[in-house]
Scaffold this motif. Sequence first.
Motif, PDB file in Angstrom:
ATOM      1  N   ALA A 299      -1.495  -0.847   4.690  1.00  0.00           N
ATOM      2  CA  ALA A 299      -1.274  -1.106   3.272  1.00  0.00           C
ATOM      3  C   ALA A 299      -2.302  -2.070   2.688  1.00  0.00           C
ATOM      4  N   TYR A 300      -2.845  -2.965   3.510  1.00  0.00           N
ATOM      5  CA  TYR A 300      -3.838  -3.912   2.987  1.00  0.00           C
ATOM      6  C   TYR A 300      -5.082  -3.201   2.458  1.00  0.00           C
ATOM      7  N   PRO A 301      -5.771  -2.398   3.266  1.00  0.00           N
ATOM      8  CA  PRO A 301      -6.922  -1.687   2.680  1.00  0.00           C
ATOM      9  C   PRO A 301      -6.507  -0.697   1.601  1.00  0.00           C
ATOM     10  N   LYS A 302      -5.289  -0.170   1.683  1.00  0.00           N
ATOM     11  CA  LYS A 302      -4.834   0.791   0.681  1.00  0.00           C
ATOM     12  C   LYS A 302      -4.822   0.168  -0.705  1.00  0.00           C
ATOM     13  N   ILE A 303      -4.521  -1.111  -0.791  1.00  0.00           N
ATOM     14  CA  ILE A 303      -4.488  -1.800  -2.081  1.00  0.00           C
ATOM     15  C   ILE A 303      -5.855  -1.740  -2.764  1.00  0.00           C
ATOM     16  N   PHE A 304      -6.915  -1.863  -1.964  1.00  0.00           N
ATOM     17  CA  PHE A 304      -8.253  -2.023  -2.525  1.00  0.00           C
ATOM     18  C   PHE A 304      -9.087  -0.744  -2.499  1.00  0.00           C
TER      19      PHE A 304
END
Length: 564
Positions: A299-304
């Motif tokens: 989810a962290y890279p998905k945000i950006f």
Amino acid sequence: MQTPTDLAPVHLAAGLRLPTNGLDYTILGIYFAVVLGIGFAARRSVKTSLDFFLSGRSLPAWITGLAFISANLAATEILGMAANSAQYGAYTVHWYWVGAIPAMVFLGLVMMPFYYGSKVRSVPEFLLLRFDRSAHLLSSILFAFAAVLIAGVNLYALAIVVQALLGWPQWVAIVVAGFFVLAYITLGGLSSAIYNEVLQFFVILAALIPITVLGLKKVGGWGGLTDKLTAAHGHDFTTAWGGTGIGHTNPLGANWLTIVLGLGFVLSFGYWTTNFAEVQRALSAKNLSAAQRTPLIAAYPKIFIVFLVMIPGLVAAALVPTIGHPGSGLQYNDAIPYLMQELLPNGVLGIAVTGLLAAFMAGMAANVSSFNTVFTNDVWAKYVVRNREDAYYVRFGRLITAIGVLASIGTAFLASSFSNIMSYLQTLFSFFNVPMFVAFIVGMFWKRASAKSGFWGLLAGTTAAMVNYFVIYKHGIIHIPTDQGANFVSAIAGFVAGAVVMVAVSLFTTPKPEEDLQGLVYGTRSPGTAEPAAVGDDAWYRKPALLGWGAVVLAAACYIPFSL
């Protein structure tokens, strides 16, 4: 959910042939050699069917987390989301911050203890434990069918891109890509697919970052970009929620309520929590904690990542204000190929082309590896050839992988008959993922749900979504402005119909004995333990580390879209 709908036809402009040279093809060749090398290296670790289908449940969370996001980051998403941005503007953020992040956090915190704790090898197998064989068989067949169709879409999209950019015939691109995916999955099973997906994640970033940075520089930075777009398309084009009030019209054909319910809840949760192509990566983790952290890490890279696919689309719309309109020579789907042609020097161009091919192969490999697991374990081993030695199922898994790739090549040519493959993809998700999510959510949180209700809920949800799309929408019984809005409504119809039928059937049939529900329903005790499965001392909300991961992700996902 990640796939945009109602885009222009996906065929790329003939004038987008890239000026590739020997350096670019060398980079491409090195990538394919590494892919096959990973397959041969992973083959040594395949000794049992658990190794082949779930990597022996031995992988660390950071590996499974990156594979989780890479499996979703197919090139149909990259091209499609850039096209979505060129056509609709900043509305694209909803497919990430509303239509992905909350569901990914829910999967990690709430649903993975059920999946991983029950030791199932697939999502449909959980329905066998919770409901009965009829629900299990129906869900297995529906998922296997959808996986082959979606893998075919990835192959077809790759073929048309390669044809337009490099000049290869479509059938050559389809066969070459299919061969490489078949080779490394057949050799190393899921481990090969996952380690290649980790590599592909970084290759995809290496392709997208130069396009984004050079594109912004070309239009004068973010300020210059928003000024150009506001002048050409109005203020709402660069905002996430402008024009989405109920009763207002906007190009998306959806208001905030259908975005939140149709995309943010039904389609999103249906995709991220029951799509085995994603969940399989988490099930391969080495323990429950790693399995729960897998979607949270992703989810962290998905945000950006949204910025790396949205900004190129916005830049293309700023540089070519008539993109997508008759006479411009460019469709919305041409946004990223156009920027590759205009901005990238040789060498970097080779990396970008490799990144696109990597993205297509990641998406296809995810669907093929999940297909071979479901078909082998949930169809063949349960209903056709039972109780054979473990080595037999490994051999059959390799055979069905080859059959799945060949079937995907066939469905790739089937996909060519659709003028809009993006709409086609999300329509498939509304048909197949949403009804399965209904069965899961009702079965996990309502002990009274009977064994028979799972099958009838799945059938009713799938039927209702198809009736809404093919009858009510296509025949104009109810006016829905776009395919986008129709898919949102189909998803809501499928969810409501499935839930209502499950409740009705449960009230008139006998529930499963409570001892058969241990560890499968929220609040019940896992077999052989003294603690409730999801509410004891080991519950997710008693774990500060997991709560911290989830809270940061959700806070970022909630803040950023409302700031646009």
